[in-house]
Design a protein around this motif. Sequence first.
Motif, PDB file in Angstrom:
ATOM      1  N   SER A  97       0.862  -1.190   0.000  1.00 57.10           N
ATOM      2  CA  SER A  97       0.000   0.000   0.000  1.00 57.10           C
ATOM      3  C   SER A  97       0.896   1.238   0.000  1.00 57.10           C
ATOM      4  O   SER A  97       2.031   1.203   0.481  1.00 57.10           O
ATOM      5  CB  SER A  97      -0.916   0.006   1.224  1.00 57.10           C
ATOM      6  N   ALA A  98       0.383   2.314  -0.587  1.00 55.17           N
ATOM      7  CA  ALA A  98       1.208   3.516  -0.709  1.00 55.17           C
ATOM      8  C   ALA A  98       0.360   4.772  -0.552  1.00 55.17           C
ATOM      9  O   ALA A  98      -0.837   4.783  -0.855  1.00 55.17           O
ATOM     10  CB  ALA A  98       1.915   3.529  -2.065  1.00 55.17           C
ATOM     11  N   SER A  99       1.003   5.816  -0.057  1.00 50.27           N
ATOM     12  CA  SER A  99       0.379   7.143   0.045  1.00 50.27           C
ATOM     13  C   SER A  99       1.291   8.140  -0.653  1.00 50.27           C
ATOM     14  O   SER A  99       2.420   8.381  -0.209  1.00 50.27           O
ATOM     15  CB  SER A  99       0.194   7.529   1.522  1.00 50.27           C
ATOM     16  N   ARG A 100       0.786   8.709  -1.742  1.00 46.93           N
ATOM     17  CA  ARG A 100       1.588   9.698  -2.455  1.00 46.93           C
ATOM     18  C   ARG A 100       1.768  10.956  -1.622  1.00 46.93           C
ATOM     19  O   ARG A 100       2.829  11.588  -1.632  1.00 46.93           O
ATOM     20  CB  ARG A 100       0.914  10.053  -3.780  1.00 46.93           C
ATOM     21  N   GLU A 101       0.688  11.346  -0.887  1.00 43.01           N
ATOM     22  CA  GLU A 101       0.775  12.567  -0.095  1.00 43.01           C
ATOM     23  C   GLU A 101       1.853  12.467   0.980  1.00 43.01           C
ATOM     24  O   GLU A 101       2.587  13.413   1.251  1.00 43.01           O
ATOM     25  CB  GLU A 101      -0.580  12.865   0.558  1.00 43.01           C
ATOM     26  N   GLU A 105       5.421   4.098   1.282  1.00 43.63           N
ATOM     27  CA  GLU A 105       5.035   2.832   0.661  1.00 43.63           C
ATOM     28  C   GLU A 105       5.356   1.719   1.646  1.00 43.63           C
ATOM     29  O   GLU A 105       6.464   1.674   2.197  1.00 43.63           O
ATOM     30  CB  GLU A 105       5.789   2.617  -0.652  1.00 43.63           C
ATOM     31  N   HIS A 106       4.386   0.865   1.882  1.00 41.57           N
ATOM     32  CA  HIS A 106       4.563  -0.147   2.933  1.00 41.57           C
ATOM     33  C   HIS A 106       4.064  -1.504   2.445  1.00 41.57           C
ATOM     34  O   HIS A 106       2.977  -1.608   1.866  1.00 41.57           O
ATOM     35  CB  HIS A 106       3.790   0.259   4.190  1.00 41.57           C
TER      36      HIS A 106
END
Length: 338
Positions: A97-101, A105-106
């Motif tokens: 899963s990833a958060s661009r903000e 990335e995990h």
Amino acid sequence: MLVLRPVELTDLPQLQQLARDSLVGVTSLPDDSERLRSRILESCASLDKDVEKHGPENYFFVLEDLTARRLVGCSEVLATAGFNEPFYSLRNRHFTSASRELNIEHGVPALSLCHDLNGHTLLRGFHIDDDLVRTEFSELLSRARLLFIAAHSQRFADVVITEIVGYSSDEGQSPFWDAVGKHFFDLPYTEAERLCGLESRTFLAELMPQYPIYVPMLPQAAQDCIGRIHPDGQEAFDILEREGFETNSYIDLFDGGPTLYARTSNVLTIAQSLTATAQAVSSIDARGRYLVSNDALKGYRAIVAELDYQAGHPVGLSADMCRALNVTDGSPIRLIDL
């Protein structure tokens, strides 16, 4: 002398005793006379079939002490896992899963129910008497199946797999089952394995969670069982690891035990077995110890023998060896060194 051969219906009483002594988790060896009778008949029918490509056939072998007329082990080869019903396992892969903000990335390991291993040849049902563990006869019981595959390659798939029994306590407790399967079936681990042996794993697998199970959410004891081998399953693992089998991302859906995988053509015993002809001799100047088999189907036999093998020459066999293998002068044989 000990000889590996296909099972016969007259073996049923002794085979059931082997089933009683087998390790919990060897679901292909149920302690039930009718189920075992069915398995024997399936094996006999498989050997009677004219097969051009792998299908639902199952080949069941027993290890017999010819002197005592006693069975001391058994093993099987299922030509095609998942042919008649899905072959379920758990796929252990990372879910990312990833958060661009947040620029994060995990990856989290997750277990997903699948039948990716359908279509592969499956080695199963390995059991040997305690006093023969870690001897050359364990090698015979496991690897003679591979000599059989080498002799009848059209009957088997291009990939061979096997499930190694996962960890459970001496009391029959499986931390992996308690953390996963038990929530969906109000059954102890030993009872779930027993039902799989009597019926199939499909009816249980279909009630397992259809969504990924995130590994970090499991108790640590259950996490520690993922890919862990039961101590009594270590020898079966070690023999096949030496053959070139490797662990992959699949585990057993009940106890978390590892799955081993190999391309059939890369398995040591299959790729490196030698063919020769038999010659009856009165004495042998032995230079090495070998697994030896004939290339028969219904009359398949395999033994451990000390021989003087020379490439391009007949292999001298004693009268006892010839009888055990059911061969005469000029009969084709197959061998691999121990």
